[in-house]
Design a protein around this motif. Structure first.
Motif, PDB file in Angstrom:
ATOM      1  N   MET A  26       1.028  -0.983   0.046  1.00  0.00           N
ATOM      2  CA  MET A  26       0.056  -0.288   0.046  1.00  0.00           C
ATOM      3  C   MET A  26       0.938   1.070  -0.050  1.00  0.00           C
ATOM      4  O   MET A  26       0.628   2.132  -0.663  1.00  0.00           O
ATOM      5  N   LEU A  27       1.986   1.118   0.675  1.00  0.00           N
ATOM      6  CA  LEU A  27       2.908   2.452   0.884  1.00  0.00           C
ATOM      7  C   LEU A  27       3.475   2.659  -0.600  1.00  0.00           C
ATOM      8  O   LEU A  27       3.520   3.896  -0.835  1.00  0.00           O
ATOM      9  N   MET A  28       3.790   1.536  -1.181  1.00  0.00           N
ATOM     10  CA  MET A  28       4.347   1.726  -2.494  1.00  0.00           C
ATOM     11  C   MET A  28       3.542   2.077  -3.419  1.00  0.00           C
ATOM     12  O   MET A  28       3.494   3.110  -4.394  1.00  0.00           O
ATOM     13  N   ALA A  29       2.323   1.701  -3.402  1.00  0.00           N
ATOM     14  CA  ALA A  29       1.107   2.098  -4.475  1.00  0.00           C
ATOM     15  C   ALA A  29       0.692   3.472  -4.295  1.00  0.00           C
ATOM     16  O   ALA A  29       0.556   4.405  -5.116  1.00  0.00           O
ATOM     17  N   CYS A  30       0.863   4.106  -2.927  1.00  0.00           N
ATOM     18  CA  CYS A  30       0.227   5.531  -2.640  1.00  0.00           C
ATOM     19  C   CYS A  30       1.655   6.239  -3.327  1.00  0.00           C
ATOM     20  O   CYS A  30       1.395   7.360  -3.735  1.00  0.00           O
ATOM     21  N   LEU A  31       2.717   5.928  -2.829  1.00  0.00           N
ATOM     22  CA  LEU A  31       4.183   6.616  -3.265  1.00  0.00           C
ATOM     23  C   LEU A  31       4.135   6.751  -4.842  1.00  0.00           C
ATOM     24  O   LEU A  31       4.212   7.797  -5.432  1.00  0.00           O
ATOM     25  N   ASP A  32       3.669   5.920  -5.495  1.00  0.00           N
ATOM     26  CA  ASP A  32       3.899   5.829  -6.895  1.00  0.00           C
ATOM     27  C   ASP A  32       2.626   6.806  -7.481  1.00  0.00           C
ATOM     28  O   ASP A  32       2.834   7.234  -8.555  1.00  0.00           O
ATOM     29  N   ARG A  33       1.640   6.975  -6.695  1.00  0.00           N
ATOM     30  CA  ARG A  33       0.617   7.964  -7.051  1.00  0.00           C
ATOM     31  C   ARG A  33       0.904   9.414  -6.556  1.00  0.00           C
ATOM     32  O   ARG A  33       0.031  10.224  -6.759  1.00  0.00           O
ATOM     33  N   GLU A  56      -9.599  20.228  -1.061  1.00  0.00           N
ATOM     34  CA  GLU A  56      -9.049  19.613  -2.523  1.00  0.00           C
ATOM     35  C   GLU A  56      -8.081  18.555  -2.167  1.00  0.00           C
ATOM     36  O   GLU A  56      -8.100  17.450  -2.977  1.00  0.00           O
ATOM     37  N   GLU A  57      -7.157  18.855  -1.393  1.00  0.00           N
ATOM     38  CA  GLU A  57      -6.070  18.005  -1.134  1.00  0.00           C
ATOM     39  C   GLU A  57      -6.435  16.843  -0.304  1.00  0.00           C
ATOM     40  O   GLU A  57      -5.902  15.649  -0.441  1.00  0.00           O
ATOM     41  N   VAL A  58      -7.490  16.916   0.322  1.00  0.00           N
ATOM     42  CA  VAL A  58      -8.075  15.587   0.980  1.00  0.00           C
ATOM     43  C   VAL A  58      -8.565  14.689   0.084  1.00  0.00           C
ATOM     44  O   VAL A  58      -8.375  13.625   0.111  1.00  0.00           O
ATOM     45  N   ASP A  59      -9.265  15.415  -0.827  1.00  0.00           N
ATOM     46  CA  ASP A  59     -10.236  14.642  -1.796  1.00  0.00           C
ATOM     47  C   ASP A  59      -9.065  13.983  -2.540  1.00  0.00           C
ATOM     48  O   ASP A  59      -9.334  12.708  -3.065  1.00  0.00           O
ATOM     49  N   GLU A  60      -8.256  14.606  -2.937  1.00  0.00           N
ATOM     50  CA  GLU A  60      -7.028  13.732  -3.960  1.00  0.00           C
ATOM     51  C   GLU A  60      -6.227  12.790  -3.302  1.00  0.00           C
ATOM     52  O   GLU A  60      -6.121  11.836  -3.818  1.00  0.00           O
ATOM     53  N   ALA A  61      -6.120  12.918  -1.902  1.00  0.00           N
ATOM     54  CA  ALA A  61      -5.374  11.993  -1.266  1.00  0.00           C
ATOM     55  C   ALA A  61      -6.379  10.647  -0.998  1.00  0.00           C
ATOM     56  O   ALA A  61      -6.103   9.698  -1.150  1.00  0.00           O
ATOM     57  N   LEU A  62      -7.533  11.095  -0.559  1.00  0.00           N
ATOM     58  CA  LEU A  62      -8.596   9.738  -0.705  1.00  0.00           C
ATOM     59  C   LEU A  62      -8.804   9.048  -1.932  1.00  0.00           C
ATOM     60  O   LEU A  62      -8.962   7.594  -2.033  1.00  0.00           O
ATOM     61  N   ASN A  63      -8.737   9.849  -2.865  1.00  0.00           N
ATOM     62  CA  ASN A  63      -8.753   9.183  -4.239  1.00  0.00           C
ATOM     63  C   ASN A  63      -7.611   8.326  -4.675  1.00  0.00           C
ATOM     64  O   ASN A  63      -7.668   7.266  -4.954  1.00  0.00           O
ATOM     65  N   ILE A  64      -6.370   8.865  -4.201  1.00  0.00           N
ATOM     66  CA  ILE A  64      -4.908   7.934  -4.338  1.00  0.00           C
ATOM     67  C   ILE A  64      -5.128   6.577  -3.316  1.00  0.00           C
ATOM     68  O   ILE A  64      -4.769   5.706  -3.834  1.00  0.00           O
ATOM     69  N   ILE A  65      -5.636   6.940  -2.165  1.00  0.00           N
ATOM     70  CA  ILE A  65      -5.736   5.682  -1.351  1.00  0.00           C
ATOM     71  C   ILE A  65      -6.762   4.695  -1.998  1.00  0.00           C
ATOM     72  O   ILE A  65      -6.620   3.582  -1.859  1.00  0.00           O
ATOM     73  N   ASP A  66      -7.895   5.073  -2.489  1.00  0.00           N
ATOM     74  CA  ASP A  66      -8.942   4.146  -3.014  1.00  0.00           C
ATOM     75  C   ASP A  66      -8.126   3.508  -4.103  1.00  0.00           C
ATOM     76  O   ASP A  66      -8.284   2.251  -4.253  1.00  0.00           O
ATOM     77  N   GLU A  67      -7.593   4.158  -4.991  1.00  0.00           N
ATOM     78  CA  GLU A  67      -7.014   3.554  -6.186  1.00  0.00           C
ATOM     79  C   GLU A  67      -5.911   2.753  -5.804  1.00  0.00           C
ATOM     80  O   GLU A  67      -5.702   1.241  -6.379  1.00  0.00           O
ATOM     81  N   ALA A  68      -4.956   3.023  -4.694  1.00  0.00           N
ATOM     82  CA  ALA A  68      -3.870   1.961  -4.139  1.00  0.00           C
ATOM     83  C   ALA A  68      -4.950   0.624  -3.724  1.00  0.00           C
ATOM     84  O   ALA A  68      -4.367  -0.502  -3.897  1.00  0.00           O
ATOM     85  N   LEU A  69      -5.753   0.971  -2.869  1.00  0.00           N
ATOM     86  CA  LEU A  69      -6.516  -0.299  -2.301  1.00  0.00           C
ATOM     87  C   LEU A  69      -7.003  -0.947  -3.190  1.00  0.00           C
ATOM     88  O   LEU A  69      -6.982  -2.153  -3.111  1.00  0.00           O
ATOM     89  N   CYS A  70      -7.625  -0.464  -4.456  1.00  0.00           N
ATOM     90  CA  CYS A  70      -8.048  -1.309  -5.718  1.00  0.00           C
ATOM     91  C   CYS A  70      -7.075  -2.370  -6.269  1.00  0.00           C
ATOM     92  O   CYS A  70      -7.189  -3.316  -6.731  1.00  0.00           O
ATOM     93  N   THR A  71      -5.469  -1.704  -6.134  1.00  0.00           N
ATOM     94  CA  THR A  71      -4.325  -2.570  -6.846  1.00  0.00           C
ATOM     95  C   THR A  71      -3.803  -3.544  -5.984  1.00  0.00           C
ATOM     96  O   THR A  71      -3.208  -4.275  -6.245  1.00  0.00           O
TER      97      THR A  71
END
Length: 74
Positions: A26-33, A56-71
């Motif tokens: 998860m750390l690497m998936a978030c970092l890659d994004r 806006e930054e919170v929304d962006e972070a949550l989107n990244i976390i969601d994408e990382a969780l999916c992968t």
């Protein structure tokens, strides 16, 4: 996500606990994004945004976390 055991925190300090050792993935998936996180244990990831973070930054972070969780394979 069924592999998240618990989300806990106080203020802006939040930790996400998984039921298996996927925090590094998860750390690497978030970092890659572009999102910097902190691995506390093999199954715990911590988020520590700055105090001046905006909506806006919170929304962006949550989107990244969601994408990382999916992968992440559990």
């Amino acid at each position: 996500f069924r592999f998240i055991s618990e989300i806990r925190g106080r203020g802006l300090l939040v930790a996400m606990e998984f039921d298996s050792d996927i925090a590094q993935s998860m750390l690497m998936a978030c970092l890659d994004r572009g999102l910097l996180t902190n691995q506390l244990k093999p199954n715990i990831l911590r988020f520590m945004p700055p105090l001046i973070i905006g909506n806006e930054e919170v929304d962006e972070a949550l989107n990244i976390i969601d994408e990382a969780l999916c992968t992440v394979d559990n």
